[in-house]
Scaffold this active site. Structure first.
Site, mmCIF file in Angstrom:
data_model
loop_
_atom_site.group_PDB
_atom_site.id
_atom_site.type_symbol
_atom_site.label_atom_id
_atom_site.label_comp_id
_atom_site.label_asym_id
_atom_site.label_seq_id
_atom_site.Cartn_x
_atom_site.Cartn_y
_atom_site.Cartn_z
ATOM 1 N N LYS A 255 0.830 -1.205 0.000
ATOM 2 C CA LYS A 255 0.000 0.000 0.000
ATOM 3 C C LYS A 255 0.864 1.256 0.000
ATOM 4 O O LYS A 255 0.393 2.343 -0.336
ATOM 5 C CB LYS A 255 -0.922 -0.002 1.221
ATOM 6 C CG LYS A 255 -1.946 -1.131 1.197
ATOM 7 C CD LYS A 255 -2.885 -1.057 2.386
ATOM 8 C CE LYS A 255 -3.909 -2.180 2.343
ATOM 9 N NZ LYS A 255 -4.885 -2.128 3.439
ATOM 10 N N ARG A 256 2.124 1.115 0.361
ATOM 11 C CA ARG A 256 3.029 2.267 0.368
ATOM 12 C C ARG A 256 3.250 2.823 -1.033
ATOM 13 O O ARG A 256 3.641 3.978 -1.192
ATOM 14 C CB ARG A 256 4.376 1.851 0.976
ATOM 15 C CG ARG A 256 4.282 1.482 2.465
ATOM 16 C CD ARG A 256 5.597 0.990 2.998
ATOM 17 N NE ARG A 256 5.495 0.591 4.395
ATOM 18 C CZ ARG A 256 6.472 0.020 5.091
ATOM 19 N NH1 ARG A 256 7.629 -0.206 4.502
ATOM 20 N NH2 ARG A 256 6.295 -0.311 6.356
#
Length: 553
Positions: A255-256
Site C-alpha cells: 500500500k506504500r
C-alpha cells in the site's frame, strides 16, 4: 479435530482488502469447497489502536464482490461464534488464567525504555537476536497489581519450551526453528487484550479449524503457535504458507506504493510553484504538523486524505487493494481467475477458470514454493478478452457496479439505455474506466470543458496557422443546418465536408472532438456528437472558437 475440513480467513479491520489477503481468502475458500468443508470468516480486531471505523464493512463488501461467500462468520452467524475477537475477551481471559495457574505463563512489567535497553545490551554482547530473559521466580498477582498501581505496563508472557520446533508445512515441507531463535513472547498486552499469537491459537481450536493457509510472513510464528497448542492440548491444524506476491520488478506489492506516488506528485507541484504548502495542506484535510511529517516521509497517508490528493493532482493510484481493481473497472470473475494463478497452477496449460471450476481443480499440492509475480498486463489482457465475450446484461451490471464504486457523478444518473449505448460506442474497451475516460466529458456542464488542460488538444486547434479553428468555423454552419441528429446523417455531413476540402477525416474529426470534449480521445466522432446532442454540440463549438480563438498568437 473434526473430520469436516474447516478453513478460515481472519483479516483485521484496518482498511480495504489487500490483494495478498484476497489470495489467502480465495485459497482457503477453494480448499474448503474442494473437500466439501466449511469456509469461516473471523474478524481479528483485538488491536484497538489499528482498527479503522468502516473498514470491516469494506472487507465484507470486497469478499462478496469477489464471490467468496463465507459459511460462518459476521452477518451469517454459525455455531462457533462470536466471529469478532473483540467479543471473545472472556474466553481469552479464561485461557490466560489457566496458563498462569499452571506456571506456563507469567507477568512481566518492563517499560518500553527498559526493554529497549535490554535489546541494546544483547547487541553489545554479540547476541544475534534479543531473547527476553526469563526470571527465576515469576511475579505474583500482588506484584502485578503493585506495578499497575505504579503506572507500569503489565503484560503476560508465555513460558516457551526450551527446545527446537518443527513446523510441518504442506508447501514448504518441514521447517525447523531452533530453540535459540525462540523467546518467551507476550500473549496478553498491558491493555488486557490478547496478542495475535494467543488469540489465533485459541480461536482456531474453538472453531475446529483443520487447515490454515496463510502468507509466508507468518511462517516463523508457527513455532509459537504449536507451543501454545501443546500447552492447551489442542491438535495442530495442517499449515500451508503461501508464496509472497511481488511486482514484476521483484518489489513487494505494498500500500506504500500509493502513498509514494501521491507524495511525488505533490512534491513536483510544490517545486514547480503550481500550488503552495498551505493549499496542499488544506487539500489533504490534515493539520500542518501532520502534513509536514508526511512530506518528510515520517508518516503515510491512506484513505480519504490520499484519495483527495490523488484526485487533485491527477495521480492514477496503483491498484493494490481489491477495491482499487473494482474502481478501475475490472470484472470480479476475471480478478478471481487471475489471483488463483498467483502461486498455484492446475498442472497443465489451462489459464481460464470460473470460480466453480477453480473449486474442482484446486489442491494445496499444486501451490508453488517460489514467490509469484503480479503481471498487470496479463490481467488487463484477461479482462479485455472477458469483456469482449461477456453478454450485454453482464456488461451493464458490471458497468453499474463500476459507477457505484467510484461515485462517478457524470455517469451515475444515466439510465440503462444510455449506459448500454456507451458500452457499444466504446467497443474494445479494456476496463470500464476506459469508457469513463472517453465519454465522461459528454455529461459534464459546458463550463467544465477546458482547452488549456490538454496541450495536445490545444495544439489540434492552433497548429498549421490555426487550421483546426478554421475547420470549426466552416463546419459549424453545416452542422447547424442538419435536422436529423443521429450518427448516420452526422457521418454523411462530416465525411462530405472533409472530401469537399480535400482533407482526411481526422483533420475534421479531431478539431470537433477537441471542441466538444476538451480532449483528443472520445468514441467515434459521429457517436460522440449524437449522444451530446445538437444544441450542446453547437454551443461547445462556439465556446471553443471564442476561448481558443481569442488566445491565438
Amino acid at each position: 479435530m473434526t473430520d469436516v475440513v474447516r478453513t478460515r480467513f481472519a483479516p483485521s479491520p484496518t482498511g480495504y482488502l489487500h490483494i495478498g489477503g484476497a489470495r489467502t481468502a480465495l485459497f482457503n475458500y477453494l480448499l474448503a469447497k474442494r473437500l466439501g468443508g466449511k469456509f469461516v470468516l473471523r474478524i481479528e480486531d483485538t488491536d484497538q489502536t489499528r482498527n479503522i471505523p468502516g473498514a470491516e464493512q469494506k472487507l465484507l463488501d470486497d469478499l462478496r464482490w469477489l464471490g467468496l461467500d463465507w459459511d460462518e462468520g459476521p452477518e451469517v452467524g454459525g455455531e462457533h461464534g462470536p466471529y469478532h475477537q473483540s467479543r471473545r475477551l472472556e474466553l481469552y481471559q479464561q485461557h490466560t488464567r489457566r496458563l498462569l495457574d499452571e506456571g506456563q505463563a507469567y507477568y512481566a512489567m518492563e517499560t518500553p525504555e527498559e526493554l529497549e535497553a535490554m535489546r541494546k545490551e544483547a547487541q553489545q554482547h554479540g547476541e544475534r537476536g534479543f531473547r527476553y530473559p526469563r526470571p527465576e521466580t515469576f511475579p505474583s498477582e500482588a506484584d502485578a497489581q503493585k506495578a499497575r498501581d505504579e503506572g507500569r505496563p503489565v503484560v503476560v508472557r508465555f513460558k516457551m519450551p526450551q527446545r527446537d520446533f518443527v513446523a510441518r508445512d504442506q508447501i514448504l515441507g518441514d521447517v525447523q526453528v531452533a530453540a535459540t531463535e525462540l523467546s518467551d513472547f507476550v500473549i496478553v498486552k498491558a491493555d488486557g487484550w490478547p496478542t495475535y499469537h494467543f488469540a489465533v491459537v485459541i480461536d482456531d481450536a474453538d472453531m475446529s479449524i483443520t487447515h490454515v493457509l496463510r502468507g509466508q510472513e507468518h511462517l516463523l510464528n508457527t513455532a509459537n503457535h504449536i507451543a501454545l497448542q501443546e500447552a492447551f492440548g489442542y491438535p495442530t491444524p495442517h499449515y500451508a504458507h503461501l508464496p509472497i506476491i511481488l511486482n514484476m520488478d521483484g518489489s513487494k506489492m505494498s500500500k506504500r506504493e500509493k502513498d509514494k506516488a501521491v507524495r511525488a506528485a505533490v512534491g513536483d507541484a510544490l517545486a514547480a510553484g503550481r500550488i503552495d504548502e498551505q493549499r496542499a495542506t488544506e487539500l489533504s484535510g490534515c493539520d500542518g504538523k501532520a502534513f509536514a511529517a508526511w512530506r518528510k516521509k515520517k508518516s503515510q497517508f491512506e484513505g480519504p486524505a490520499l484519495e483527495r490528493l490523488a484526485r487533485e493532482f491527477d495521480v492514477q493510484l496503483p491498484e493494490i487493494d481489491i477495491h482499487d481493481f473494482r474502481a478501475s473497472g475490472y470484472l470480479p470473475e476475471v480478478l478471481v481467475n487471475f489471483i488463483a494463478l498467483l502461486g498455484w497452477s492446475p498442472g497443465d496449460d489451462r489459464e481460464k477458470f470460473t470460480l466453480p471450476e477453480l473449486c474442482d481443480a484446486f489442491s494445496v499440492e499444486r501451490i508453488n514454493k517460489a514467490n509469484a509475480k503480479f503481471d498487470r498486463e496479463k490481467l488487463l489482457s484477461f479482462n479485455t478478452v472477458a469483456l469482449a465475450a461477456a453478454s450485454p446484461e453482464r456488461k451493464l451490471t458490471a458497468f453499474r457496479d463500476y459507477i457505484a464504486a467510484n461515485e462517478s457523478e457524470p455517469l451515475s444518473g444515466l439510465d440503462d439505455a444510455l449506459l448500454t449505448r456507451l458500452i457499444e460506442m466504446n467497443a474494445g474497451f479494456r476496463t470500464f474506466r476506459d469508457i469513463e475516460n472517453k465519454s465522461a466529458a459528454l455529461f459534464v456542464t459546458d463550463e467544465k470543458i477546458h482547452y488549456d488542460d490538454d496541450p495536445a488538444a490545444k495544439k489540434v486547434l492552433l497548429k498549421s496557422n490555426a487550421a483546426g479553428l478554421t475547420v470549426l468555423r466552416e463546419i459549424a454552419g453545416e452542422l447547424e443546418a442538419l435536422d436529423d441528429w443521429s450518427p448516420e446523417p452526422l457521418e454523411k455531413v462530416i465525411r462530405g465536408f472533409a472530401e469537399s476540402r480535400g482533407l482526411g477525416l481526422a483533420k475534421v474529426a479531431q478539431p470537433i472532438r477537441v471542441a466538444v470534449t476538451g480532449r483528443t480521445i472520445s468514441p467515434t466522432i459521429f457517436d460522440t456528437l449524437a449522444v451530446l446532442g445538437r444544441e450542446r454540440t453547437l454551443a461547445r463549438i462556439a465556446r471553443a472558437l471564442e476561448h481558443v480563438g481569442s488566445r491565438r498568437p
